[in-house]
Scaffold this active site. Structure first.
Site, PDB file in Angstrom:
ATOM      1  N   ALA A 104       0.811  -1.159   0.073  1.00 56.81           N
ATOM      2  CA  ALA A 104       0.016  -0.179  -0.049  1.00 56.81           C
ATOM      3  C   ALA A 104       0.803   1.162  -0.005  1.00 56.81           C
ATOM      4  O   ALA A 104       1.152   1.553   0.987  1.00 56.81           O
ATOM      5  CB  ALA A 104      -0.981   0.089   1.217  1.00 56.81           C
ATOM      6  N   ALA A 106      -1.020  11.196  -4.316  1.00 58.60           N
ATOM      7  CA  ALA A 106       0.359  10.598  -4.423  1.00 58.60           C
ATOM      8  C   ALA A 106       0.072   9.295  -5.216  1.00 58.60           C
ATOM      9  O   ALA A 106      -0.119   8.071  -4.524  1.00 58.60           O
ATOM     10  CB  ALA A 106       0.852  10.411  -3.258  1.00 58.60           C
ATOM     11  N   SER A 119       1.887   8.511  -9.189  1.00 57.92           N
ATOM     12  CA  SER A 119       3.301   8.578  -9.665  1.00 57.92           C
ATOM     13  C   SER A 119       4.377   9.240  -8.660  1.00 57.92           C
ATOM     14  O   SER A 119       5.353   8.816  -8.420  1.00 57.92           O
ATOM     15  CB  SER A 119       3.426   9.178 -10.953  1.00 57.92           C
ATOM     16  OG  SER A 119       2.570   8.715 -12.113  1.00 57.92           O
ATOM     17  N   ILE A 123      -5.450  -0.287  -3.633  1.00 56.81           N
ATOM     18  CA  ILE A 123      -4.677  -1.350  -3.011  1.00 56.81           C
ATOM     19  C   ILE A 123      -5.306  -2.843  -3.314  1.00 56.81           C
ATOM     20  O   ILE A 123      -6.358  -3.160  -3.041  1.00 56.81           O
ATOM     21  CB  ILE A 123      -4.573  -1.142  -1.540  1.00 56.81           C
ATOM     22  CG1 ILE A 123      -4.100   0.013  -1.171  1.00 56.81           C
ATOM     23  CG2 ILE A 123      -3.666  -2.235  -0.884  1.00 56.81           C
ATOM     24  CD1 ILE A 123      -2.907   0.653  -1.893  1.00 56.81           C
ATOM     25  N   GLU A 171       2.023  -0.005 -11.105  1.00 51.29           N
ATOM     26  CA  GLU A 171       3.325  -0.168 -10.722  1.00 51.29           C
ATOM     27  C   GLU A 171       4.147   0.756 -11.638  1.00 51.29           C
ATOM     28  O   GLU A 171       5.460   0.306 -12.186  1.00 51.29           O
ATOM     29  CB  GLU A 171       3.649  -1.727 -10.894  1.00 51.29           C
ATOM     30  CG  GLU A 171       2.863  -2.393  -9.954  1.00 51.29           C
ATOM     31  CD  GLU A 171       3.433  -3.681  -9.447  1.00 51.29           C
ATOM     32  OE1 GLU A 171       4.857  -4.011  -9.563  1.00 51.29           O
ATOM     33  OE2 GLU A 171       2.919  -4.617  -8.955  1.00 51.29           O
TER      34      GLU A 171
HETATM   35  C1  LIG Z   1      -6.186  -1.945 -10.728  1.00 55.63           C
HETATM   36  C2  LIG Z   1      -5.231  -1.046 -10.079  1.00 55.63           C
HETATM   37  C3  LIG Z   1      -4.452  -1.668  -9.096  1.00 55.63           C
HETATM   38  C4  LIG Z   1      -3.439  -0.960  -8.184  1.00 55.63           C
HETATM   39  N1  LIG Z   1      -2.699  -1.701  -7.388  1.00 55.63           N
HETATM   40  C5  LIG Z   1      -2.018  -0.923  -6.376  1.00 55.63           C
HETATM   41  C6  LIG Z   1      -1.536  -1.392  -5.252  1.00 55.63           C
HETATM   42  O1  LIG Z   1      -1.687  -2.706  -4.871  1.00 55.63           O
HETATM   43  N2  LIG Z   1      -0.662  -0.565  -4.618  1.00 55.63           N
HETATM   44  C7  LIG Z   1      -0.610   0.470  -4.499  1.00 55.63           C
HETATM   45  O2  LIG Z   1       0.205   1.472  -4.058  1.00 55.63           O
HETATM   46  N3  LIG Z   1      -1.080   1.315  -5.735  1.00 55.63           N
HETATM   47  C8  LIG Z   1      -1.757   0.593  -6.583  1.00 55.63           C
HETATM   48  N4  LIG Z   1      -2.520   1.002  -7.768  1.00 55.63           N
HETATM   49  C9  LIG Z   1      -1.998   2.485  -8.033  1.00 55.63           C
HETATM   50  C10 LIG Z   1      -1.212   2.643  -9.410  1.00 55.63           C
HETATM   51  O3  LIG Z   1       0.021   2.233  -8.895  1.00 55.63           O
HETATM   52  C11 LIG Z   1      -1.248   4.357  -9.717  1.00 55.63           C
HETATM   53  O4  LIG Z   1      -2.517   4.591 -10.199  1.00 55.63           O
HETATM   54  C12 LIG Z   1      -0.228   4.511 -10.480  1.00 55.63           C
HETATM   55  O5  LIG Z   1       1.095   4.586 -10.071  1.00 55.63           O
HETATM   56  C13 LIG Z   1      -0.473   6.060 -11.205  1.00 55.63           C
HETATM   57  O6  LIG Z   1      -0.700   6.901 -10.399  1.00 55.63           O
HETATM   58  P1  LIG Z   1      -1.948   7.784 -10.524  1.00 55.63           P
HETATM   59  O7  LIG Z   1      -3.148   6.768 -10.883  1.00 55.63           O
HETATM   60  O8  LIG Z   1      -2.381   8.634  -9.424  1.00 55.63           O
HETATM   61  O9  LIG Z   1      -1.862   8.541 -11.864  1.00 55.63           O
HETATM   62  P2  LIG Z   1      -0.766   9.949 -12.061  1.00 55.63           P
HETATM   63  O10 LIG Z   1       0.323   9.991 -11.005  1.00 55.63           O
HETATM   64  O11 LIG Z   1      -1.709  11.203 -11.348  1.00 55.63           O
HETATM   65  O12 LIG Z   1      -0.813  10.332 -13.491  1.00 55.63           O
HETATM   66  C14 LIG Z   1      -1.442  10.821 -14.329  1.00 55.63           C
HETATM   67  C15 LIG Z   1      -0.818  10.842 -15.743  1.00 55.63           C
HETATM   68  O13 LIG Z   1      -0.033  11.899 -15.593  1.00 55.63           O
HETATM   69  C16 LIG Z   1       1.307  11.138 -15.952  1.00 55.63           C
HETATM   70  N5  LIG Z   1       2.409  11.706 -15.296  1.00 55.63           N
HETATM   71  C17 LIG Z   1       2.603  12.021 -13.897  1.00 55.63           C
HETATM   72  N6  LIG Z   1       3.992  12.307 -13.516  1.00 55.63           N
HETATM   73  C18 LIG Z   1       4.502  12.562 -14.447  1.00 55.63           C
HETATM   74  C19 LIG Z   1       5.831  12.866 -15.058  1.00 55.63           C
HETATM   75  N7  LIG Z   1       6.648  13.432 -13.821  1.00 55.63           N
HETATM   76  N8  LIG Z   1       6.160  13.104 -16.277  1.00 55.63           N
HETATM   77  C20 LIG Z   1       5.363  12.434 -17.221  1.00 55.63           C
HETATM   78  N9  LIG Z   1       4.001  12.288 -17.076  1.00 55.63           N
HETATM   79  C21 LIG Z   1       3.709  12.191 -15.868  1.00 55.63           C
HETATM   80  C22 LIG Z   1       1.021   9.698 -15.611  1.00 55.63           C
HETATM   81  O14 LIG Z   1       1.911   9.174 -16.444  1.00 55.63           O
HETATM   82  C23 LIG Z   1      -0.444   9.408 -16.266  1.00 55.63           C
HETATM   83  O15 LIG Z   1      -0.291   9.449 -17.759  1.00 55.63           O
HETATM   84  C24 LIG Z   1      -3.169   0.362  -8.442  1.00 55.63           C
HETATM   85  C25 LIG Z   1      -4.000   0.919  -9.436  1.00 55.63           C
HETATM   86  C26 LIG Z   1      -4.830   0.335 -10.430  1.00 55.63           C
HETATM   87  C27 LIG Z   1      -5.509   1.203 -11.428  1.00 55.63           C
END
Ligand SMILES: Cc1cc2nc3c(=O)[nH]c(=O)nc-3n(C[C@H](O)[C@H](O)[C@H](O)COP(=O)(O)OP(=O)(O)OC[C@H]3O[C@@H](n4cnc5c(N)ncnc54)[C@H](O)[C@@H]3O)c2cc1C
Length: 373
Positions: free
Chosen positions: A118, A124, A126, A151, A357
């Site tokens: 988690a 938070a 990316s 999660i 991930e």
């Molecule tokens: C089905 C599913 C299962 C998941 N399982 C888990 C889990 O078990 N544990 C856990 O902790 N999380 C989990 N997640 C969360 C997942 O890891 C995040 O959704 C992912 O890291 C992206 O974060 P965000 O959705 O907030 O997108 P954001 O970070 O808001 O990004 C939105 C867009 O902006 C882009 N972006 C962001 N920063 C930059 C940058 N610096 N340069 C260029 N582009 C950028 C991204 O690439 C994306 O296209 C899961 C998500 C899903 C959908």
């Protein structure tokens, strides 16, 4: 150079492939229609010795084989196992104390308990350094408050590797990884997210409300959590690359079979050059993804730095899976668009691969950072 699997790895491949056909295939429909979580499959995988990662003598190549074979049939079970094995079990094995390994790993290896990881929060994703879930130290207690989202295995997990920040002004050196026991007071599962695909693998909010953890429940040392989170995501990305390869092969095989059966203009559609072009592109990209994935796994097993290779594998394999499912739907024509046929499930399941991930954009940033070092 040797591209052969060891005898043990070949046996794992045969065993898990037969298991997927025999035990997983019959419940895919129930998972899909009822969002059913397959507890019994997790238990059986434990009995078969397929859970636990390094702690159960499963090297990274074998772990990739397991996730790939499962994901050919059920990418949803693929992600349940990927999180459990690569992020949680390997995390405890690599960073845990002897006492922690002895306490947490046996039930996780047997599939009696399920693990989750988690990190993500609403502000938070990316940027993991922006997490707000926090802890305060009081005597020998760490009081944790906050809310995580998305999660995987959240509703089913007994143990969760959870990241909380001690000093918001200095997250890099104060994020700490706690092993949360979900049976303890102060832990709650929030909403279960509705998803486009991966039905049966549940992702949820988890809520910490004055949850009390103790010193011996910190993974690694206090303040080392960010480093641990990033390190484990490198392993996890090899897992998701394997899930992507398995999913792509599953979709490709359905499309190949259909192209040999469907006739138009008095010919099987696989006799048309344009369909052959699609099929050849699909299998070439799948094989390239496989090579990148197994190479990253091979480096990991040799104990070498593989952040670059893991990101390349995750980026390429997840983009390939989306390419393959798109072409597969095209080959199926209207039937590909029908929810009565299985191919659309792969199409929906594939979409998240370039997001979780670490998104494809983040993988490109990591690759650039590594090559410009
Ligand atoms: C089905 C599913 C299962 C998941 N399982 C888990 C889990 O078990 N544990 C856990 O902790 N999380 C989990 N997640 C969360 C997942 O890891 C995040 O959704 C992912 O890291 C992206 O974060 P965000 O959705 O907030 O997108 P954001 O970070 O808001 O990004 C939105 C867009 O902006 C882009 N972006 C962001 N920063 C930059 C940058 N610096 N340069 C260029 N582009 C950028 C991204 O690439 C994306 O296209 C899961 C998500 C899903 C959908």
């Amino acid at each position: 150079m040797n591209f052969d699997f060891s005898e043990e790895q070949k046996l794992i491949k045969k065993t898990i492939s037969e298991f997927a056909q025999r035990e997983i295939k019959p419940i895919v429909d129930k998972m899909e229609k009822e969002n059913y979580f397959p507890y019994e499959i997790i238990k059986k995988l434990g009995q078969l010795g397929m859970l636990g990662g390094y702690a159960n003598n499963i090297d990274t190549i074998s772990s990739s084989i397991i996730i790939e074979e499962i994901s050919k049939i059920s990418p949803a079970i693929g992600v349940i196992i990927s999180v459990h094995n690569t992020l949680v079990c390997n995390g405890i094995y690599e960073f845990g104390s002897e006492e922690q390994k002895a306490k947490y790993l046996p039930p996780l290896i047997k599939g009696e308990e399920i693990g989750a990881y988690a990190l993500t929060e609403s502000h938070a994703g990316s940027n993991a350094l922006a997490i707000s879930t926090n802890y305060k130290k009081e005597g020998n207690k760490f009081i944790i408050n906050g809310r995580k989202i998305w999660i995987t295995n959240g509703p089913q997990a007994r143990y969760i590797l959870l990241y909380a920040v001690g000093d918001k002004q200095n997250p890099k050196n104060s994020i700490t990884c706690f092993i949360i026991d979900t049976k303890r007071e102060g832990f709650k599962v929030g909403i279960i997210h509705n998803k486009l695909g991966l039905k049966g693998a549940h992702s949820s909010e988890i809520i910490l409300d004055n949850y009390i953890a103790y010193e011996d429940e910190i993974l690694g040392k206090e303040g080392e959590g960010y480093k641990i989170a990033m390190k484990l995501l490198t392993d996890g990305r090899i897992g998701i690359a394997s899930q992507s390869v398995g999913l792509a092969i599953g979709a490709y095989e359905l499309a190949l079979k259909y192209s040999k059966e469907r006739e138009q203009f008095g010919k099987k559609i696989c006799e048309f050059q344009m369909i052959q072009y699609y099929l050849s592109e699909m299998i070439t990209r799948i094989n390239a993804s496989k090579l990148l994935t197994y190479y990253a796994a091979y480096l990991k097993d040799k104990g070498e730095h593989c952040r670059l290779e893991a990101s390349m594998a995750k980026l390429y394999a997840s983009e390939t899976a989306n390419f393959v499912v798109d072409r597969a739907i095209q080959i199926f024509g209207s039937l590909g668009y029908s929810t009565d046929f299985d191919i659309q499930r792969y199409y929906r399941d594939a979409r998240v691969l370039t997001i979780y991930e670490g998104t494809s954009e983040i993988q490109r940033l990591i690759i650039a950072k590594e090559i410009l070092k």
